[in-house]
Design an enzyme around this catalytic site. Structure first.
Site, PDB file in Angstrom:
ATOM      1  N   TYR A 129      52.720 104.353  65.772  1.00  0.00           N
ATOM      2  CA  TYR A 129      51.613 103.432  65.490  1.00  0.00           C
ATOM      3  C   TYR A 129      50.299 104.194  65.343  1.00  0.00           C
ATOM      4  O   TYR A 129      49.300 103.637  64.913  1.00  0.00           O
ATOM      5  CB  TYR A 129      51.490 102.396  66.621  1.00  0.00           C
ATOM      6  CG  TYR A 129      52.742 101.560  66.798  1.00  0.00           C
ATOM      7  CD1 TYR A 129      52.915 100.379  66.080  1.00  0.00           C
ATOM      8  CD2 TYR A 129      53.766 101.961  67.656  1.00  0.00           C
ATOM      9  CE1 TYR A 129      54.067  99.621  66.228  1.00  0.00           C
ATOM     10  CE2 TYR A 129      54.919 101.211  67.807  1.00  0.00           C
ATOM     11  CZ  TYR A 129      55.067 100.034  67.091  1.00  0.00           C
ATOM     12  OH  TYR A 129      56.207  99.293  67.229  1.00  0.00           O
ATOM     13  N   SER A 177      56.281 101.386  71.176  1.00  0.00           N
ATOM     14  CA  SER A 177      55.116 100.604  71.583  1.00  0.00           C
ATOM     15  C   SER A 177      54.640 100.927  72.997  1.00  0.00           C
ATOM     16  O   SER A 177      53.438 101.019  73.245  1.00  0.00           O
ATOM     17  CB  SER A 177      55.445  99.117  71.461  1.00  0.00           C
ATOM     18  OG  SER A 177      56.607  98.801  72.214  1.00  0.00           O
ATOM     19  N   LYS A 207      65.376 107.268  70.000  1.00  0.00           N
ATOM     20  CA  LYS A 207      64.368 106.279  70.387  1.00  0.00           C
ATOM     21  C   LYS A 207      64.616 105.821  71.803  1.00  0.00           C
ATOM     22  O   LYS A 207      65.765 105.532  72.126  1.00  0.00           O
ATOM     23  CB  LYS A 207      64.471 105.092  69.423  1.00  0.00           C
ATOM     24  CG  LYS A 207      63.522 103.970  69.710  1.00  0.00           C
ATOM     25  CD  LYS A 207      63.781 102.819  68.781  1.00  0.00           C
ATOM     26  CE  LYS A 207      62.848 101.690  69.151  1.00  0.00           C
ATOM     27  NZ  LYS A 207      63.270 100.428  68.634  1.00  0.00           N
ATOM     28  N   LYS A 237      69.763 105.142  70.452  1.00  0.00           N
ATOM     29  CA  LYS A 237      68.718 104.212  70.857  1.00  0.00           C
ATOM     30  C   LYS A 237      69.047 103.700  72.254  1.00  0.00           C
ATOM     31  O   LYS A 237      70.129 103.174  72.489  1.00  0.00           O
ATOM     32  CB  LYS A 237      68.642 103.045  69.871  1.00  0.00           C
ATOM     33  CG  LYS A 237      67.688 101.956  70.327  1.00  0.00           C
ATOM     34  CD  LYS A 237      67.381 100.979  69.224  1.00  0.00           C
ATOM     35  CE  LYS A 237      66.507  99.856  69.745  1.00  0.00           C
ATOM     36  NZ  LYS A 237      66.131  98.922  68.686  1.00  0.00           N
ATOM     37  N   GLU A 283      77.195 109.122  69.404  1.00  0.00           N
ATOM     38  CA  GLU A 283      76.564 108.090  68.570  1.00  0.00           C
ATOM     39  C   GLU A 283      76.051 108.692  67.252  1.00  0.00           C
ATOM     40  O   GLU A 283      76.226 108.118  66.181  1.00  0.00           O
ATOM     41  CB  GLU A 283      75.382 107.439  69.312  1.00  0.00           C
ATOM     42  CG  GLU A 283      75.766 106.383  70.330  1.00  0.00           C
ATOM     43  CD  GLU A 283      76.198 105.073  69.667  1.00  0.00           C
ATOM     44  OE1 GLU A 283      76.249 104.991  68.443  1.00  0.00           O
ATOM     45  OE2 GLU A 283      76.500 104.126  70.419  1.00  0.00           O
ATOM     46  N   LYS A 285      69.585  94.429  77.047  1.00  0.00           N
ATOM     47  CA  LYS A 285      70.338  94.859  75.863  1.00  0.00           C
ATOM     48  C   LYS A 285      71.334  95.975  76.213  1.00  0.00           C
ATOM     49  O   LYS A 285      71.730  96.755  75.349  1.00  0.00           O
ATOM     50  CB  LYS A 285      69.363  95.293  74.754  1.00  0.00           C
ATOM     51  CG  LYS A 285      68.435  94.163  74.285  1.00  0.00           C
ATOM     52  CD  LYS A 285      67.643  94.534  73.017  1.00  0.00           C
ATOM     53  CE  LYS A 285      66.827  93.341  72.514  1.00  0.00           C
ATOM     54  NZ  LYS A 285      66.128  93.624  71.233  1.00  0.00           N
ATOM     55  N   ARG A 298      57.772  93.678  71.737  1.00  0.00           N
ATOM     56  CA  ARG A 298      58.294  92.303  71.748  1.00  0.00           C
ATOM     57  C   ARG A 298      57.156  91.301  71.645  1.00  0.00           C
ATOM     58  O   ARG A 298      57.291  90.258  71.031  1.00  0.00           O
ATOM     59  CB  ARG A 298      59.185  92.105  72.976  1.00  0.00           C
ATOM     60  CG  ARG A 298      60.354  93.107  72.912  1.00  0.00           C
ATOM     61  CD  ARG A 298      61.595  92.712  73.679  1.00  0.00           C
ATOM     62  NE  ARG A 298      62.625  93.731  73.463  1.00  0.00           N
ATOM     63  CZ  ARG A 298      63.337  94.320  74.419  1.00  0.00           C
ATOM     64  NH1 ARG A 298      63.161  93.969  75.683  1.00  0.00           N
ATOM     65  NH2 ARG A 298      64.241  95.227  74.109  1.00  0.00           N
TER      66      ARG A 298
HETATM   67  C1  PBG Z   1      64.667  95.882  67.309  1.00  0.00           C
HETATM   68  C2  PBG Z   1      63.681  96.952  67.516  1.00  0.00           C
HETATM   69  C3  PBG Z   1      62.999  97.247  68.693  1.00  0.00           C
HETATM   70  C4  PBG Z   1      62.086  98.245  68.357  1.00  0.00           C
HETATM   71  C5  PBG Z   1      62.271  98.568  67.016  1.00  0.00           C
HETATM   72  N1  PBG Z   1      63.259  97.762  66.509  1.00  0.00           N
HETATM   73  C6  PBG Z   1      63.070  96.623  70.042  1.00  0.00           C
HETATM   74  C7  PBG Z   1      64.354  96.493  70.738  1.00  0.00           C
HETATM   75  O1  PBG Z   1      65.359  97.069  70.358  1.00  0.00           O
HETATM   76  O2  PBG Z   1      64.403  95.761  71.724  1.00  0.00           O
HETATM   77  C8  PBG Z   1      61.092  98.832  69.303  1.00  0.00           C
HETATM   78  C9  PBG Z   1      59.851  99.381  68.685  1.00  0.00           C
HETATM   79  C10 PBG Z   1      58.759  99.670  69.645  1.00  0.00           C
HETATM   80  O3  PBG Z   1      58.857  99.424  70.862  1.00  0.00           O
HETATM   81  O4  PBG Z   1      57.720 100.156  69.177  1.00  0.00           O
HETATM   82  N2  PBG Z   1      65.972  96.181  67.212  1.00  0.00           N
END
Ligand code: PBG
Length: 338
Positions: free
Chosen positions: A327, A288, A262, A202, A247, A231, A212
């Site tokens: 989605y 998203s 991701k 990720k 990982e 992050k 968010r």
């Molecule tokens: C949280 C999480 C995130 C997403 C899924 N779980 C955001 C992040 O890590 O900041 C993102 C999902 C998306 O953007 O559709 N850990």
């Protein structure tokens, strides 16, 4: 690629196999079906549906509507739903202490969906960020995200989710060692059939922006504690590939049943490397920001909406994914004739 020598033009005319729909279908190498889709869904405490501005066509659903959506998933042949909670300010604090609440929104949503459509798999994010006022996935001390204390909180959250009936725990926090801790806790608690799909590779990505807003995440860099503005100390550097393989190897060794890459489309090279290296069921999350980009261009008339969506989803199958978290799941399933 075949080792056989290729004929040369004009004996070799690759366009022969593209001349009509029937032959294109006949030689097609990868196929997307509704069974490849995991429906990414956001729930909230209130009644009715609240549209997410940056994601036209996506709304936060009430628990009741989520239960109806689970029945819709079943009717459409969508095997699973990934559910994310929108938590308002009162439910957040520095420690994310509501994350493991057995009466909380996620527990109620999971129960309602499993009651409505027990044949549909439910997947839950194991991560603190919906519940922290600073928006991070871990506990913070003096501006540092703490690994091992965060794992304890994640284990409590994961056990609560399993208790509520969740089928797949999906740790999305990127703490080291969390898959092993979750797996041990599940075995000990008698939840040996609960699966783990780890967000193994990720990346610290700009493509999570609309999410968010969707879950009402705390704003990074603000809140009650000294709070890093990104992050990057736990999510991966987008430049790295070899590290992604480490990982993934780590999470598999710790007991992950499935792995995820991701974001999705910008990281299809990682998907291919992971599939080739591990032969594990590998998923990608079309996040998203990817959804928002496609819809924004489509709404401006700059791309053909339906074709672009389906092409983007087909790309995950071509890259070797077992499936894709998206989605677009219900509309894609409909478009596939479900
Ligand atoms: C949280 C999480 C995130 C997403 C899924 N779980 C955001 C992040 O890590 O900041 C993102 C999902 C998306 O953007 O559709 N850990």
């Amino acid at each position: 690629m075949s080792k056989a020598p290729l004929a040369a033009y004009p004996a070799l005319r690759l366009r022969r196999l593209r001349q009509a729909d029937w032959v294109r279908r006949l030689v097609r190498e990868s196929v997307l079906t509704p069974a490849d889709l995991i429906w990414s869904m956001v729930v909230h405490e209130g009644e009715g549906q609240v549209p997410v501005a940056a994601m036209p066509g996506v709304s936060r659903l009430s628990v009741k509507d989520a239960a109806a959506a689970a029945k819709e998933a079943r009717a459409l042949g969508i095997p699973a739903i990934a559910v994310f909670p929108h938590i308002d300010g009162a439910g957040k604090d520095a420690a994310g202490s509501k994350a493991a609440d057995p009466d909380g929104l996620i527990a109620r949503a999971v129960k309602a969906m499993k009651d409505a459509a027990p044949e549909v798999g439910i997947m839950c994010d194991v991560a603190l960020d919906p519940f922290t006022d600073h928006g991070h996935d871990g506990l913070i001390e003096k501006g540092r995200i703490l690994n091992d204390p965060t794992i304890e909180a994640l284990v409590a959250q994961g056990l609560m989710q399993a208790e509520a009936g969740c089928d797949i725990l999906a740790p999305s926090d990127m703490m080291d060692g969390r898959c092993g801790a979750l797996r041990r806790a599940l075995e000990t608690a008698g939840h040996q059939d609960v699966m783990i799909m780890s967000y193994a590779a990720k990346y610290a990505s700009a493509f999570y922006g609309p999410y968010r807003e969707a879950i009402g995440s705390g704003k990074l860099g603000t809140g009650s504690v000294d709070n890093p503005g990104d992050k990057k100390t736990y999510q991966m550097d987008s430049a790295n590939t070899e590290e992604a393989l480490r990982e993934v190897a780590l999470d598999i060794a710790e007991g992950a049943d499935m792995v995820m890459v991701k974001p999705g489309m910008p990281y299809l090279d990682i998907v291919r490397r992971v599939v080739d290296a591990f032969s594990m069921p590998t998923f990608a999350f079309q996040v998203s920001g990817e959804y928002a980009m496609l819809m924004a261009a489509a709404q401006n008339g700059w791309i053909e909406e339906e074709r672009a969506i389906m092409e983007s989803l087909g790309a995950f199958k071509r890259a070797g994914c077992a499936g894709v978290i998206t989605y677009f799941a219900p509309r894609a399933a409909r478009s596939l004739g479900a």
